[in-house]
Design a protein around this motif. Sequence first.
Motif, PDB file in Angstrom:
ATOM      1  N   PHE A   1       0.869  -1.181   0.000  1.00  0.00           N
ATOM      2  CA  PHE A   1       0.000   0.000   0.000  1.00  0.00           C
ATOM      3  C   PHE A   1       0.898   1.220   0.000  1.00  0.00           C
ATOM      4  CE2 PHE A   1      -2.015   3.324   2.572  1.00  0.00           C
ATOM      5  CZ  PHE A   1      -3.161   3.547   1.826  1.00  0.00           C
ATOM      6  N   LYS A   2       0.686   2.139  -0.921  1.00  0.00           N
ATOM      7  CA  LYS A   2       1.602   3.292  -1.088  1.00  0.00           C
ATOM      8  C   LYS A   2       0.844   4.592  -0.889  1.00  0.00           C
ATOM      9  CE  LYS A   2       5.364   4.819  -4.093  1.00  0.00           C
ATOM     10  NZ  LYS A   2       5.276   6.238  -3.829  1.00  0.00           N
ATOM     11  N   ARG A   3       1.463   5.507  -0.135  1.00  0.00           N
ATOM     12  CA  ARG A   3       0.911   6.858  -0.002  1.00  0.00           C
ATOM     13  C   ARG A   3       1.578   7.772  -1.022  1.00  0.00           C
ATOM     14  NH1 ARG A   3      -2.303   7.929   4.407  1.00  0.00           N
ATOM     15  NH2 ARG A   3      -2.011  10.182   4.288  1.00  0.00           N
ATOM     16  N   GLU A   4       0.914   8.866  -1.288  1.00  0.00           N
ATOM     17  CA  GLU A   4       1.403   9.769  -2.322  1.00  0.00           C
ATOM     18  C   GLU A   4       2.693  10.468  -1.894  1.00  0.00           C
ATOM     19  OE1 GLU A   4       0.358  10.328  -5.452  1.00  0.00           O
ATOM     20  OE2 GLU A   4      -0.963   8.618  -5.116  1.00  0.00           O
ATOM     21  N   SER A   5       2.687  11.029  -0.683  1.00  0.00           N
ATOM     22  CA  SER A   5       3.818  11.903  -0.345  1.00  0.00           C
ATOM     23  C   SER A   5       4.300  11.778   1.089  1.00  0.00           C
ATOM     24  CB  SER A   5       3.409  13.367  -0.597  1.00  0.00           C
ATOM     25  OG  SER A   5       2.241  13.661   0.150  1.00  0.00           O
ATOM     26  N   ASP A   6       3.890  10.734   1.807  1.00  0.00           N
ATOM     27  CA  ASP A   6       4.244  10.633   3.229  1.00  0.00           C
ATOM     28  C   ASP A   6       5.124   9.418   3.485  1.00  0.00           C
ATOM     29  OD1 ASP A   6       2.640  12.846   3.856  1.00  0.00           O
ATOM     30  OD2 ASP A   6       0.851  11.597   3.933  1.00  0.00           O
ATOM     31  N   ARG A   7       6.280   9.651   4.070  1.00  0.00           N
ATOM     32  CA  ARG A   7       7.164   8.554   4.470  1.00  0.00           C
ATOM     33  C   ARG A   7       6.648   7.950   5.781  1.00  0.00           C
ATOM     34  NH1 ARG A   7      12.453  12.039   4.895  1.00  0.00           N
ATOM     35  NH2 ARG A   7      10.851  13.397   5.769  1.00  0.00           N
ATOM     36  N   PHE A   8       6.746   6.633   5.885  1.00  0.00           N
ATOM     37  CA  PHE A   8       6.307   5.958   7.104  1.00  0.00           C
ATOM     38  C   PHE A   8       7.483   5.826   8.067  1.00  0.00           C
ATOM     39  CE2 PHE A   8       3.012   4.396   4.175  1.00  0.00           C
ATOM     40  CZ  PHE A   8       1.878   4.690   4.930  1.00  0.00           C
ATOM     41  N   TRP A   9       7.196   5.987   9.391  1.00  0.00           N
ATOM     42  CA  TRP A   9       8.248   5.973  10.407  1.00  0.00           C
ATOM     43  C   TRP A   9       8.050   4.910  11.473  1.00  0.00           C
ATOM     44  CZ3 TRP A   9      12.343   8.584   9.054  1.00  0.00           C
ATOM     45  CH2 TRP A   9      12.192   9.690   8.188  1.00  0.00           C
ATOM     46  N   VAL A  10       6.806   4.524  11.727  1.00  0.00           N
ATOM     47  CA  VAL A  10       6.548   3.613  12.842  1.00  0.00           C
ATOM     48  C   VAL A  10       5.322   2.756  12.528  1.00  0.00           C
ATOM     49  CG1 VAL A  10       5.104   5.270  14.090  1.00  0.00           C
ATOM     50  CG2 VAL A  10       6.323   3.514  15.369  1.00  0.00           C
ATOM     51  N   LEU A  11       5.251   1.567  13.149  1.00  0.00           N
ATOM     52  CA  LEU A  11       4.183   0.602  12.887  1.00  0.00           C
ATOM     53  C   LEU A  11       3.789  -0.055  14.209  1.00  0.00           C
ATOM     54  CD1 LEU A  11       2.597  -0.910  10.597  1.00  0.00           C
ATOM     55  CD2 LEU A  11       4.482  -2.551  10.537  1.00  0.00           C
ATOM     56  N   ALA A  12       2.476  -0.279  14.414  1.00  0.00           N
ATOM     57  CA  ALA A  12       2.002  -0.943  15.644  1.00  0.00           C
ATOM     58  C   ALA A  12       0.820  -1.844  15.318  1.00  0.00           C
ATOM     59  CB  ALA A  12       1.591   0.104  16.681  1.00  0.00           C
ATOM     60  N   ALA A  13       0.666  -2.914  16.107  1.00  0.00           N
ATOM     61  CA  ALA A  13      -0.454  -3.851  15.949  1.00  0.00           C
ATOM     62  C   ALA A  13      -1.287  -3.842  17.220  1.00  0.00           C
ATOM     63  CB  ALA A  13       0.072  -5.260  15.677  1.00  0.00           C
TER      64      ALA A  13
ATOM     65  N   PHE B   1      -4.158  -2.387  12.698  1.00  0.00           N
ATOM     66  CA  PHE B   1      -2.764  -1.929  12.678  1.00  0.00           C
ATOM     67  C   PHE B   1      -2.764  -0.413  12.539  1.00  0.00           C
ATOM     68  CE2 PHE B   1      -3.018  -6.190  10.979  1.00  0.00           C
ATOM     69  CZ  PHE B   1      -2.023  -6.859  11.680  1.00  0.00           C
ATOM     70  N   ALA B   2      -1.636   0.181  12.930  1.00  0.00           N
ATOM     71  CA  ALA B   2      -1.487   1.624  12.774  1.00  0.00           C
ATOM     72  C   ALA B   2      -0.090   1.925  12.262  1.00  0.00           C
ATOM     73  CB  ALA B   2      -1.726   2.335  14.095  1.00  0.00           C
ATOM     74  N   ALA B   3       0.004   2.912  11.396  1.00  0.00           N
ATOM     75  CA  ALA B   3       1.295   3.323  10.853  1.00  0.00           C
ATOM     76  C   ALA B   3       1.401   4.838  10.953  1.00  0.00           C
ATOM     77  CB  ALA B   3       1.421   2.876   9.405  1.00  0.00           C
ATOM     78  N   GLY B   4       2.563   5.321  11.445  1.00  0.00           N
ATOM     79  CA  GLY B   4       2.787   6.754  11.557  1.00  0.00           C
ATOM     80  C   GLY B   4       3.600   7.262  10.381  1.00  0.00           C
ATOM     81  N   HIS B   5       3.205   8.432   9.863  1.00  0.00           N
ATOM     82  CA  HIS B   5       3.889   8.976   8.683  1.00  0.00           C
ATOM     83  C   HIS B   5       4.135  10.473   8.863  1.00  0.00           C
ATOM     84  CE1 HIS B   5      -0.051  10.491   7.426  1.00  0.00           C
ATOM     85  NE2 HIS B   5      -0.534   9.275   7.612  1.00  0.00           N
ATOM     86  N   ASP B   6       4.577  11.110   7.812  1.00  0.00           N
ATOM     87  CA  ASP B   6       4.991  12.511   7.896  1.00  0.00           C
ATOM     88  C   ASP B   6       3.867  13.455   8.316  1.00  0.00           C
ATOM     89  OD1 ASP B   6       7.650  12.180   7.286  1.00  0.00           O
ATOM     90  OD2 ASP B   6       7.348  12.317   5.123  1.00  0.00           O
ATOM     91  N   ASN B   7       2.633  13.082   8.045  1.00  0.00           N
ATOM     92  CA  ASN B   7       1.515  13.993   8.300  1.00  0.00           C
ATOM     93  C   ASN B   7       0.470  13.406   9.236  1.00  0.00           C
ATOM     94  OD1 ASN B   7       1.971  16.490   6.767  1.00  0.00           O
ATOM     95  ND2 ASN B   7       2.117  15.068   5.039  1.00  0.00           N
ATOM     96  N   GLY B   8       0.862  12.452  10.076  1.00  0.00           N
ATOM     97  CA  GLY B   8      -0.113  11.918  11.020  1.00  0.00           C
ATOM     98  C   GLY B   8      -0.019  10.417  11.148  1.00  0.00           C
ATOM     99  N   VAL B   9      -1.186   9.802  11.346  1.00  0.00           N
ATOM    100  CA  VAL B   9      -1.238   8.365  11.571  1.00  0.00           C
ATOM    101  C   VAL B   9      -2.450   7.794  10.846  1.00  0.00           C
ATOM    102  CG1 VAL B   9      -2.646   8.496  13.680  1.00  0.00           C
ATOM    103  CG2 VAL B   9      -1.067   6.605  13.393  1.00  0.00           C
ATOM    104  N   MET B  10      -2.363   6.537  10.436  1.00  0.00           N
ATOM    105  CA  MET B  10      -3.511   5.857   9.836  1.00  0.00           C
ATOM    106  C   MET B  10      -3.715   4.514  10.545  1.00  0.00           C
ATOM    107  SD  MET B  10      -1.947   4.669   6.152  1.00  0.00           S
ATOM    108  CE  MET B  10      -3.167   3.431   5.821  1.00  0.00           C
ATOM    109  N   VAL B  11      -4.984   4.194  10.846  1.00  0.00           N
ATOM    110  CA  VAL B  11      -5.356   2.900  11.426  1.00  0.00           C
ATOM    111  C   VAL B  11      -6.032   2.102  10.318  1.00  0.00           C
ATOM    112  CG1 VAL B  11      -6.738   1.732  13.182  1.00  0.00           C
ATOM    113  CG2 VAL B  11      -5.621   3.912  13.708  1.00  0.00           C
ATOM    114  N   PHE B  12      -5.602   0.853  10.132  1.00  0.00           N
ATOM    115  CA  PHE B  12      -6.107   0.087   8.986  1.00  0.00           C
ATOM    116  C   PHE B  12      -6.241  -1.391   9.322  1.00  0.00           C
ATOM    117  CE2 PHE B  12      -1.499   0.218   8.754  1.00  0.00           C
ATOM    118  CZ  PHE B  12      -1.139  -1.076   8.415  1.00  0.00           C
TER     119      PHE B  12
END
Length: 1213
Positions: free
Chosen positions: A296-308, A315-326
Amino acid sequence: MSAPNMLTKFESKSSRAKGIAFHPKRPWILVSLHSSTIQLWDYRMGTLIDRFEEHDGPVRGVDFHKTQPLFVSGGDDYKIKVWSYQTRRCLFTLNGHLDYVRTVFFHHELPWILSSSDDQTLRIWNWQNRSLICTMTGHNHYTMCAQFHPKDDLIVSASLDQSVRVWDISGLRKKHSAPTSMTFEDQMSRTNANQADMFGNTDAVVKFVLEGHDRGVNWVAFHPTLPLIVSSGDDRLVKLWRMSETKAWEVDTCRGHFQNSSACLFHPHQDLILSVGEDKTIRIWDLNKRTSVQSFKRESDRFWVLAAHPEINLFAAGHDNGVMVFKLERERPASAIYQNQLYYITKDKHVRCYDFAKNTESPSMLSLKKFGSPWLPPRTMSYNPAERAILVTSPADSGIYELVNLPRDASGAVEPTDIKRGQGNSAIFVARNRFAVFTQSTQQIDIKDLSNSTTKTIKPPPGTADIYFGGTGCLLLITPTIVSLYDIQQKKSLAELTVAGVKYVVWSNDGLYAALLSKHNVTIVTKSLEQVSTLHETIRIKSAAWDDAGVLLYSTLNHIKYSLLNGDNGIVRTLDQTVYLTRVKARSVYCLDRSSKPKVLDIDPTEYRFKLALVKRNYEEMLQIIKTSSLVGQSIISYLQKKGYPEIALQFVQDPQTRFELAIECGNLDVAVEMAKQLDRPKLWTRLGTEALSHGNHQTVEMAYQKLRSFDKLSFLYLSTGDQEKLARMAKIAEHRGDFTSRFQNALYMGDVESRVQLFKDIDLYPLAYTTAKTHGLEQECQEILDITGLTDEQMNLPQIGQPLKPPTPVVPTHKANWPVKATSHSFFEKALLGEVGAVDEDAPVTNGFDHADGMPEDEDAKRGDQLGEEDEEDAAGWDMGEDINVEADNDFVNVETAEAGAGSSEAEMWARNSPIAADHAAAGSFETAMQLLNRQVGAVNFIPLKSRFLEIYQASKTFTPATAGLPPLINYVRRTVDETDARKVLPIIPRDLESIATTDLQEGYNAMKSNKLDDGLKTFKRILHSLLVNAVSSQSQVGEAKKIISTATEYTTAMAIELERRALSTDGEANLKRSLELSAYFTIPKLEVSHRQIALMAAMKFAFANKNLSSALSFANRMLANGGSAKLLEQAKKIKSSCERSPQDKIDIEYDQFAEFDVCASSYTPIYNGSPSASCPFDGSKHHSEHKGKLCRVCEVCEIGAPASGIRLFAS
């Protein structure tokens, strides 16, 4: 990597997210940001709960405690802070690190915190005594990550020195655990020099050093159960390691990231690895094959951290502009329902069957292991009972489907043999030998036969995203903004409705309604796609199911809720975990959980049953519920108030203040007086006095004024009612109080001149005393005043005085009884509460398909009005209903005894001038204009049935007061607009209003239907039609209610007339028998209440079965089973169904197509199929064949069929 995108459940916008932690139980996620803020989000609601801002600089690590209301954070200020999310503050700070703190984690059992830092050390802290208990050195570059093993006394760490280290902390545990008896060998092994590091430290020692990365390692994690480690580094690789007791080695490498890999972890429940990187991707790897499964690729945000999430599949992933839960996959089990069977697919991709009636689960019937991708569960399942086949879809490979036949016996998970498959995003059965396949990429719907050959191709509207079953021969086409009902045969859209984001469609058991579910909305529509109601939820809606009474139950992430057809909704119960509803039956909800296991949840349906009974005006059931359940709470009270039933709300309330408010609202002065006495507050007595005065209850008004000590108001009340004795008493009280104004007032009211003169003398107002005495001819009193003042008669200069005024006296004193008012009509419910109706059988079951008791004895079954008799009873004469129900007689309308009088006979003329409503003209005595209005509005031509109604209205709108002997009585006109002062808006009262028709006449008609008194019922429903034809209502909303009652009365009139026609026919001869069978079938067509429709279906089914028309009997039985209801009725239907299925043939061909939709001609009692020419009655809407146009309607017996008409007027705006 042909799988679809991941399912994003929540996204936040903020600065760069460096640390993430899920709460183990609540739907919360902690996000630590590069901007020094820590955010606490509710990812289910999408709301920010709190923010914590005590760190100076970026916060890189954060973690929730497993059981305590704590979390820990570490940041670039070298500090570790422990917080309480209950008190919302930092409890303490742990200082000791000499550089940035990268990660912090709580131990799963012990009161420890593990931290890693750029000072090249790992440290373990005791958060209870707030001390540092161990420092682990050995890495020679920044330590980027360190985690406890989920079970063993191990730690794994990752560093930019390109190594991963595993540490043994068993010594530390023994050192800090409670002292125990220890053998000499244990002591020796604990102090063995081989276990110590170079500084003699035995608390934590390096067990393994894993080298294999070419650059710094950013993250490392243990497998939750297996001896595996996964790490990711700046060399863009994700490496898998295995360890034993003595050694550790590299297993394999996952290659695919094309920038630094920031974090990785094992899937808690599946053999998968997840990793994120600065290449803006989340990648999923197969643990066994070490190949990429999904990305899964985001347009412009690098990912830094991952949690389950530790418990659920999030799951949750932290990126340059916030966090996403998926999520990685949908967790909704694919399922399909047919009658009492639920077919579903388990997590192992096995097809199973659950029996709702027996509450049993079958063994696996079929294995679908090879269907689609191993990591993607099937999306939908459609079941074909005729062929015993299932149609399964999967999102793998851009959407595929398989058609598989189920084995007759569930003997284990056998592999399917004859498989038909193809490409398609959605696939559903639309007929016994046809199914529809929708392909989104080509925007095409193919209708296929069972050999998988395309028989027809349909081009749906642009943007179509999904298809659902839309009724016989129809599809529901779902676009992002519109739902369309599409006829497959005619290849055209029948109806459209603008509803955004519909994801699922759930049909009611009788197929008359459907619920359209979107992420946050439920829209209830009819089968022709007319919107009935809609509601909004802030939490995601997951599933829905209809109960037998036509109430929709739907589940959100954490609740089961209900919605009535009118949009009223509420909570049924809370949920511990998300479930997907499949069936609602009595007090049980059947559902599938996220692990695809059937569950049965107990519910209390009392609240929605009560509201449903209220909406349907089923007062018997309401009374039954009140007697047998504890339905309390502010919500039900406010609901009853909002719906205009304060008198019913009064039955639920014990609080005196609330009881007083409700009693005032519904005019129950007895309860209001009782509560006012109990509370004894001036404001309550004031309100009670005002309300009682409007009721003419001056005795209660007197009590209220006495409690308030309102002496002036009491005096005026006694004057109005002619109570001279109490007026004299008020004068004495005023004198005793020394209140001169009150004394004067009372003397004036009584016409007591002497008292007034004495009052003026007492306050030295001799001029007024003299004037008053002189005016009333009291010469002796005048002389005494002159003597006192030393003046003579000649010195007095008085103005010319006219005749003295006398206070008015009531013609008829009314102080002995309250003023008469128009008697209000009581509903069945109020009558039952007042004891005016015979005692309601407390054991009688209610009509919504369930009772308070689990079972129902045989003798009670026989008492039910809506059940049929024994199977062997003669059906040609109707149905055996057990004992007859006593139908209460319709009360005569009570004329009012007094009212506000009009100005002579001209008021009646004003009524006719002011209103376009025929009833007002009839009240005015202008029958001719009333008939002209009805002719224009509804095409009325035969007014003989309305004669009694016209006279009833004319008589009820006037009262007559006897005058002097020999003179005609005085006429008083009774208005319904009592507060109106404008003569152009005054209107007469109309007897037998909408409420009395709905609560008395309509219930009387229903009772006649239940008790098989069809002749009486026919008269009752025609009387309802005539009463509503010449009537008036008080608001536009009541016009809608009146039209609903007209429609109901029309359906029942038609149904009863059809059945009476059948009974009048002789069954001798084939032609008569054929006609009897047809009429019996047509009796089931009108839209009756479900319990009454079941009566009609049972009668038709048994009559058809007795005459060997087995196909017709089978269709009636199927309809009965779909409707649900009484277990005894359904048992009979099942028996006849099983008998008919052996040879479903009709002995006598009748004109009745069980698969077609049609209306019954109310004149000839023959079918009017869709598309056939027809004419309607302008008043009641009954359908007739076109040859009957111009004839008198047989339903209302007043109007001309097909006559041009403007529409009935019941409300003058």
